[in-house]
Scaffold this motif. Structure first.
Motif, short mmCIF file in Angstrom:
data_model
loop_
_atom_site.label_atom_id
_atom_site.label_comp_id
_atom_site.label_asym_id
_atom_site.label_seq_id
_atom_site.Cartn_x
_atom_site.Cartn_y
_atom_site.Cartn_z
N LEU A 67 0.84 -1.18 0.00
CA LEU A 67 0.00 0.00 0.00
C LEU A 67 0.88 1.24 0.00
N PRO A 68 0.32 2.40 -0.33
CA PRO A 68 1.14 3.62 -0.34
C PRO A 68 1.86 3.85 0.98
N ASN A 69 1.18 3.63 2.09
CA ASN A 69 1.86 3.85 3.36
C ASN A 69 2.94 2.82 3.59
N GLN A 70 2.79 1.60 3.04
CA GLN A 70 3.84 0.60 3.16
C GLN A 70 5.09 1.02 2.38
N ILE A 71 4.89 1.61 1.24
CA ILE A 71 6.03 2.09 0.45
C ILE A 71 6.78 3.15 1.24
N ALA A 72 6.04 4.04 1.89
CA ALA A 72 6.68 5.07 2.70
C ALA A 72 7.44 4.46 3.87
N LEU A 73 6.86 3.42 4.47
CA LEU A 73 7.55 2.75 5.56
C LEU A 73 8.82 2.06 5.07
N GLN A 74 8.75 1.46 3.88
CA GLN A 74 9.93 0.80 3.33
C GLN A 74 11.06 1.80 3.10
N ARG A 75 10.71 2.97 2.60
CA ARG A 75 11.73 4.00 2.36
C ARG A 75 12.35 4.44 3.69
N GLN A 76 11.51 4.63 4.68
CA GLN A 76 12.01 5.04 5.98
C GLN A 76 12.92 3.96 6.57
N ALA A 77 12.52 2.70 6.39
CA ALA A 77 13.32 1.60 6.90
C ALA A 77 14.68 1.55 6.20
N GLN A 78 14.69 1.78 4.91
CA GLN A 78 15.95 1.76 4.16
C GLN A 78 16.89 2.86 4.63
N GLN A 79 16.34 4.03 4.90
CA GLN A 79 17.16 5.14 5.38
C GLN A 79 17.75 4.81 6.75
N LEU A 80 16.90 4.27 7.63
CA LEU A 80 17.38 3.92 8.97
C LEU A 80 18.40 2.79 8.90
N GLN A 81 18.19 1.83 7.99
CA GLN A 81 19.13 0.72 7.86
C GLN A 81 20.50 1.23 7.45
N ARG A 82 20.53 2.23 6.56
CA ARG A 82 21.82 2.79 6.16
C ARG A 82 22.52 3.43 7.36
N SER A 83 21.74 4.12 8.19
CA SER A 83 22.32 4.75 9.38
C SER A 83 22.89 3.70 10.33
N VAL A 84 22.16 2.59 10.47
CA VAL A 84 22.63 1.51 11.34
C VAL A 84 23.91 0.91 10.77
N ASP A 85 23.93 0.64 9.46
CA ASP A 85 25.10 0.03 8.82
C ASP A 85 26.33 0.92 8.93
N GLN A 86 26.11 2.24 8.92
CA GLN A 86 27.22 3.19 9.01
C GLN A 86 27.59 3.54 10.44
N GLY A 87 26.87 2.94 11.41
CA GLY A 87 27.19 3.18 12.80
C GLY A 87 26.75 4.54 13.31
N ARG A 88 25.81 5.19 12.64
CA ARG A 88 25.39 6.53 13.03
C ARG A 88 24.03 6.55 13.73
N ALA A 89 23.36 5.41 13.81
CA ALA A 89 21.99 5.38 14.33
C ALA A 89 21.99 5.44 15.85
N SER A 90 21.06 6.21 16.39
CA SER A 90 20.85 6.25 17.84
C SER A 90 20.05 5.04 18.28
N GLU A 91 19.94 4.83 19.59
CA GLU A 91 19.14 3.72 20.10
C GLU A 91 17.68 3.86 19.67
N ALA A 92 17.20 5.10 19.71
CA ALA A 92 15.80 5.33 19.31
C ALA A 92 15.60 4.99 17.83
N GLU A 93 16.59 5.31 17.00
CA GLU A 93 16.47 5.01 15.58
C GLU A 93 16.54 3.51 15.32
N LYS A 94 17.37 2.81 16.09
CA LYS A 94 17.44 1.36 15.95
C LYS A 94 16.10 0.72 16.32
N GLU A 95 15.50 1.22 17.38
CA GLU A 95 14.21 0.67 17.80
C GLU A 95 13.12 1.01 16.79
N ARG A 96 13.20 2.20 16.21
CA ARG A 96 12.23 2.57 15.17
C ARG A 96 12.40 1.66 13.94
#
Length: 287
Positions: free
Chosen positions: A48-77
């Motif tokens: 669904l459209p909102n799922q696509i938006a969630l996927q994009r958000q997840a991809q952005q957060l995953q990049r932050s996690v992979d680069q070691g820049r994500a906060s605990e709150a971002e990891k939990e999100r």
């Protein structure tokens, strides 16, 4: 304590709901909302459209996690999003990292165990539960999940022996705070093993040992209702209400509704006499 489910047919069904309710309490960690969203969205025909938006958000957060820049709150999100998107393998990897980095936050490890169980990795789930119990042997939520896993693997006898030993330890003077939850879990297991007599005897013992707690009587009511003894179930529910600090607690009425019993507001049982509707009440049997 791993709360009980409405009557159902599957072995361990009420234990399973207790675990679901436990997961719901993890909302404070920003986890549970995604879990249940994921359950609701399972089987959808397409993104669904909102799922696509969630996927994009997840991809952005995953990049932050992979680069070691994500906060605990971002990891939990990110974990919340992965669960919502049913990306269970990725969620498992992230949960493994979070649980290892935060060993004091046992709910993370418990959620990891439940996630492994959801993917039919019961050996892995039991391994995670064992880690929790190694640090806190009396953690009732972990004991509940271990019992469920053992039941699902045909090891009910082992589960019963372990629970009986734990229950005896908890009741050694002075009794521990876990005595009642362990007793309820043990009685629930006995009931699942078709040992209704011992289960009922244990519920009655718990009701005597904990005279102000409604839970043993609620459990007894469920046992009676499943046995087709609606009259005895009504009596036990009414007695449970008398123990409730809030005599008009709507949750008890909801239990009665879920079980197809008459609303509790018309049941007042000062003794073992069977409940009867209050004169002039507008109670209508629940369908």
């Amino acid at each position: 304590m791993a709360p009980r489910t409405p009557p159902g047919s599957g072995t361990g069904s009420r234990l399973s709901l207790r675990l679901g309710l436990l997961i719901a309490t993890l909302a404070g960690l920003c986890l549970a909302g995604g879990w249940w969203l994921g359950q609701r969205s399972a089987g959808a025909g397409g993104p669904l459209p909102n799922q696509i938006a969630l996927q994009r958000q997840a991809q952005q957060l995953q990049r932050s996690v992979d680069q070691g820049r994500a906060s605990e709150a971002e990891k939990e999100r990110l974990l919340q999003l992965l669960l919502a998107l049913e990306q269970k393998a990725e969620a498992t990897k992230l949960l493994e990292r979070l649980a290892d980095q935060n060993p004091e936050r046992w709910p993370l490890r418990l959620l990891l165990a439940e996630l492994r169980r959801d993917q039919n990795d019961r050996t892995g789930a039991e391994r995670e539960v064992r880690q929790i119990l190694n640090l806190s042997p009396d953690r009732i939520e972990a004991l509940q999940l271990r019992t469920l896993l053992q039941m699902e693997q045909g090891r009910s006898g082992e589960a019963q022996a372990q629970l009986q030993a734990a229950f005896l330890r908890a009741n050694t003077a002075p009794p521990s705070a876990n005595a009642l939850p362990l007793g309820l879990l043990l009685a629930d297991l006995l009931q699942r093993q078709k040992q209704a007599g011992p289960a009922e005897a244990l519920y009655l013992k718990l009701a005597i040992d904990h005279p102000r707690d409604p839970r043993p009587l609620l459990a007894l009511a469920l046992l009676k209702q499943e046995a087709g003894d609606t009259k005895a179930a009504q009596t036990a529910l009414a007695k449970a209400r008398e123990r409730s600090p809030d005599k008009d607690d709507p949750r008890l009425d909801q239990v009665a509704t879920d079980w197809g019993l008459a609303p509790l507001r018309v049941l007042r049982v000062p003794s073992a006499v069977s409940p009867k509707p209050v004169a002039g009440s507008s109670a209508v049997p629940v369908p």
